[in-house]
Design an enzyme around this catalytic site. Structure first.
Site, PDB file in Angstrom:
ATOM      1  N   ASP A  88      -4.167  -4.734  -3.754  1.00  0.00           N
ATOM      2  CA  ASP A  88      -3.074  -5.580  -3.246  1.00  0.00           C
ATOM      3  C   ASP A  88      -3.279  -6.968  -3.833  1.00  0.00           C
ATOM      4  O   ASP A  88      -3.798  -7.084  -4.937  1.00  0.00           O
ATOM      5  CB  ASP A  88      -3.065  -5.572  -1.715  1.00  0.00           C
ATOM      6  CG  ASP A  88      -1.673  -5.790  -1.120  1.00  0.00           C
ATOM      7  OD1 ASP A  88      -1.050  -6.802  -1.488  1.00  0.00           O
ATOM      8  OD2 ASP A  88      -1.222  -4.980  -0.301  1.00  0.00           O
ATOM      9  N   HIS A 121      -2.194  -7.432  -7.203  1.00  0.00           N
ATOM     10  CA  HIS A 121      -0.826  -7.939  -7.198  1.00  0.00           C
ATOM     11  C   HIS A 121      -0.745  -9.410  -7.588  1.00  0.00           C
ATOM     12  O   HIS A 121       0.314 -10.014  -7.484  1.00  0.00           O
ATOM     13  CB  HIS A 121      -0.199  -7.729  -5.820  1.00  0.00           C
ATOM     14  CG  HIS A 121      -0.014  -6.286  -5.475  1.00  0.00           C
ATOM     15  ND1 HIS A 121       0.541  -5.869  -4.284  1.00  0.00           N
ATOM     16  CD2 HIS A 121      -0.312  -5.146  -6.159  1.00  0.00           C
ATOM     17  CE1 HIS A 121       0.574  -4.541  -4.244  1.00  0.00           C
ATOM     18  NE2 HIS A 121       0.054  -4.091  -5.372  1.00  0.00           N
TER      19      HIS A 121
END
Length: 420
Positions: free
Chosen positions: A251, A278
């Site tokens: 993430d 991310h």
């Protein structure tokens, strides 16, 4: 006799230092003077691994509880298995090279008393973290060893791992009850130095209401497929430095948050390297504001987004005074992704505003370069200086005031409201 001030008698070094201070004020970040940490000078207890594979939690926790402030509990080479640990104020946990502190895979060890840890449901906070700093002043975690969250191992009594539970929650539109690896609450003056954090079931290092946190030389390594495994999340945070740290995760590599708990201000990220993840994110919670952030000397290899500011009308607020300097982006789908409509279906009146965002000496390859302000009354305000991407990179700009200065930008910005 009182002498008048004569600036000509000051040595040249004075003006150099003054210039450095003025630059620091322009690019406000962590207000502390942060140097590379050192290992604790005193060790209150040294623990060897047990020969059997029973839990080490009780003896580690006892050693922490009896350790004087400023000293360290040291784990020597070998494997230690433990349930949740509560750190004492001022105490360090020192994990030696070739030592592994492994988190229990038993949901009962983390359960908050409702029997929900290891299950799906709302609001998804049924588990205690593996390591908690709550109200601590001083101390931290140091050493060249490993903290292993065992997120990919089957939970005790189940065929499903923490990560598989999180993925199933996504498919079933539910919330997973899984433990974070390290949680900081109402803490200050903590150091995380050279430690390796791997395979967290959820966030690796999460902060809430913190001040004066140093993360230096840390490695975070968890598979890109592991859902909701943010690397470092400063929330309601003030004066935080993250330096010389490598992050690969499933993430956000870093996500600076300013939600309902409070805003985040004066944050520095210096000379870091991100791989899978991310990207370098601010948001999505910004309702209490995020400001005075310096990101300098960052390389992002293979992150989906690169430099990212994300929010929407359900959680937005003011993000201002953010400087990205000397950044290299490689193999990113969205090398720049500043979006005020993170959830396009979000409703509310918490309008995101991004102001005084600067990109200086930022380079990358192809991909989408997104700068999307909320509306004409709430445009993004951004300055570009020495920004270079491949000629095939594509700008996607709406409701943005773009100022191009110095060494300019390539490819030429299209769309937006240019300020020359």
């Amino acid at each position: 006799m009182k002498l008048a001030f004569n600036p000509t008698i000051l040595p040249p070094i004075f003006f150099i230092l003054l210039g450095i201070l003025l630059i620091a004020n322009v690019c406000a970040a962590d207000r502390r003077f942060v140097l590379e940490p050192e290992f604790p000078k005193k060790i209150c207890a040294t623990l060897l691994p047990l020969k059997d594979e029973g839990s080490d939690r009780q003896r580690i926790q006892a050693a922490i509880a009896h350790c004087p402030s400023g000293e360290a509990v040291r784990l020597t080479a070998g494997r230690f298995l433990s349930g949740p640990l509560l750190m004492r104020s001022g105490v360090y946990l020192w994990i030696d090279k070739r030592a592994v502190l492994a988190a229990s895979t038993d949901p009962h060890d983390y359960d908050r008393g409702q029997g929900t840890c290891g299950t799906l449901g709302t609001p998804g906070n049924g588990c205690r973290p593996f390591i908690t700093f709550n109200g601590n002043d001083g101390g931290g975690i140091v050493g060249d060893g490993v903290i292993d969250g065992q997120g990919g191992q089957p939970m005790t009594g189940s065929r499903e791992s923490w990560w598989q539970l999180a993925r199933r929650a996504q498919k079933e539109h539910s919330q997973q009850n899984v433990p974070r690896l390290i949680q900081l609450e109402q803490a200050k003056n903590l150091i995380f130095y050279r430690i390796r954090l791997v395979n967290s079931p959820n966030f690796h290092l999460a902060m809430n209401h913190v001040e004066g946190i140093t993360v230096w030389g840390v490695t975070i390594d968890t598979p890109a497929t592991a859902r909701n495994t943010d690397g470092i999340d400063p929330g309601a945070a003030t004066d935080v430095t993250i330096a010389h740290t490598t992050i690969s995760t499933g993430d956000d590599n870093v996500a600076i948050k300013g939600g309902s708990s409070g805003g985040s201000h004066f944050i520095s990220l210096i000379d870091n390297h991100f791989y899978a993840g991310h990207g370098m994110s601010i948001g999505s919670e910004t309702s209490s504001g995020v400001s005075d952030v310096l990101v300098r000397g960052l390389t992002l290899d293979g992150t989906t987004s690169g430099l990212r500011i994300k929010s929407d009308a359900s959680r937005g607020g003011l993000v201002k005074n953010v400087a990205f300097q000397d950044v290299i982006l490689r193999n990113n789908r969205w090398p720049i992704n500043f979006d005020t409509r993170y959830d396009p279906e979000a409703k509310g009146d918490l309008i995101p505003e991004y102001q005084n965002i600067t990109l200086t000496h930022v380079s990358g390859g192809t991909g989408n370069l997104v700068m999307r302000g909320y509306d004409a009354a709430h445009p993004i305000g951004i300055t570009l200086n020495g920004v270079r991407f491949d000629k095939s990179a594509r700008w996607e700009i709406e409701n943005t005031r773009v100022k191009v200065v110095g060494k300019g930008v390539f490819p030429e910005v299209t769309g937006g409201m240019k300020i020359q």
